[in-house]
Write a protein that holds these residues in place. Structure first.
Motif, PDB file in Angstrom:
ATOM      1  N   ASP A  14       0.837  -1.200   0.000  1.00  0.00           N
ATOM      2  CA  ASP A  14       0.000   0.000   0.000  1.00  0.00           C
ATOM      3  C   ASP A  14       0.875   1.254   0.000  1.00  0.00           C
ATOM      4  OD1 ASP A  14      -1.807   2.029   0.402  1.00  0.00           O
ATOM      5  OD2 ASP A  14      -2.942   0.970   1.947  1.00  0.00           O
ATOM      6  N   PRO A  15       1.025   1.926  -1.156  1.00  0.00           N
ATOM      7  CA  PRO A  15       1.865   3.120  -1.244  1.00  0.00           C
ATOM      8  C   PRO A  15       1.467   4.219  -0.261  1.00  0.00           C
ATOM      9  CG  PRO A  15       1.276   2.337  -3.426  1.00  0.00           C
ATOM     10  CD  PRO A  15       0.430   1.565  -2.452  1.00  0.00           C
ATOM     11  N   SER A  16       0.191   4.231   0.108  1.00  0.00           N
ATOM     12  CA  SER A  16      -0.278   5.282   1.011  1.00  0.00           C
ATOM     13  C   SER A  16       0.245   5.106   2.432  1.00  0.00           C
ATOM     14  CB  SER A  16      -1.813   5.313   1.037  1.00  0.00           C
ATOM     15  OG  SER A  16      -2.345   4.139   1.645  1.00  0.00           O
ATOM     16  N   LEU A  17       0.770   3.906   2.734  1.00  0.00           N
ATOM     17  CA  LEU A  17       1.260   3.639   4.077  1.00  0.00           C
ATOM     18  C   LEU A  17       2.773   3.805   4.213  1.00  0.00           C
ATOM     19  CD1 LEU A  17      -0.754   0.393   4.972  1.00  0.00           C
ATOM     20  CD2 LEU A  17      -1.275   2.750   5.633  1.00  0.00           C
TER      21      LEU A  17
ATOM     22  N   ALA B 194       0.824   0.437   9.091  1.00  0.00           N
ATOM     23  CA  ALA B 194       1.811   1.159   8.298  1.00  0.00           C
ATOM     24  C   ALA B 194       3.206   0.583   8.447  1.00  0.00           C
ATOM     25  CB  ALA B 194       1.798   2.631   8.684  1.00  0.00           C
TER      26      ALA B 194
END
Length: 214
Positions: A116-119, A205
């Protein structure tokens, strides 16, 4: 809060000095027997080469031999509670636990990447710098910046499934792991203190970020 962060970091450092005892009296590892045990018992969940095909089960390839051996002892004596692993470890001798540790340590771990790039940004920040406001030390202090861990005490996180790492952080936070009554799992107790200060978002994360370290 900063004082709490310093204390937790100190506990983690102290854990590195604590003696590690898998089982005394184990001699030279019997890798042939270890391979036999792996093929008949361990491979179904952890893979014949220690690379698990399921995120629910940890990959053991490249993990520190002493750490693996110690976890097997903890499963066997009930320090670490897991009904399946307790049954698997029940008949292992001290020599077996040592041999299995060495066998898996010699296997090559397969690289993973953060999903997950957002994490990534949040995970990287916590892993490298911790959260002083809530008393969470940097993960890299014990597990190293590349996630390979510090032998013999701190495990490798690099290449581990994010789902598994997240599940273990949850187990530490809820007291399912690291809070044995006899206090044999010294580092587990430290991790219970650390995870207890982490939010679910932080756990997700840092678990995702650690999986892609190398």
């Amino acid at each position: 809060m900063k004082k709490g962060w310093v204390l937790v970091a100190a506990w983690a450092a102290a854990g590195a000095l604590a003696p590690v005892r898998a089982e005394e009296g184990a001699g030279k590892p019997d890798l042939a027997k270890a391979q036999q045990i792996v093929s008949t018992v361990c491979a179904a969940c952890h893979g014949a080469d220690g690379n698990s095909v399921s995120p629910a089960n940890p990959s053991l390839a490249g993990q520190h031999a002493e750490y693996i051996s110690l976890q097997l002892v903890h499963f066997k004596d009930g320090t670490r509670s897991n009904a399946i692993m307790a049954g698997m470890a029940a008949n292992l001798s001290p020599e077996d636990t040592k041999s299995l540790g060495v066998y898996f340590a010699q296997q090559k771990p397969k690289g993973l990447a953060a999903k997950d790039p957002s994490l990534v940004a949040a995970g990287q920040k916590l892993y490298r710098g911790g959260n002083a406001a809530t008393g969470v030390p940097a993960c890299s202090a014990c597990h190293t910046p590349t996630g390979v861990g510090i032998p013999v005490r701190y495990p490798r996180l690099s290449g581990q499934y994010a789902e598994y790492t997240f599940a273990q952080l949850q187990a530490f936070k809820t007291g399912q792991r690291g809070m044995d009554k006899q206090g044999k799992d010294a580092n587990g107790r430290v991790m219970a203190q650390i995870a207890g200060r982490m939010s679910e978002a932080e756990m997700r994360a840092v678990a995702d970020y650690a999986a892609g370290l190398h």
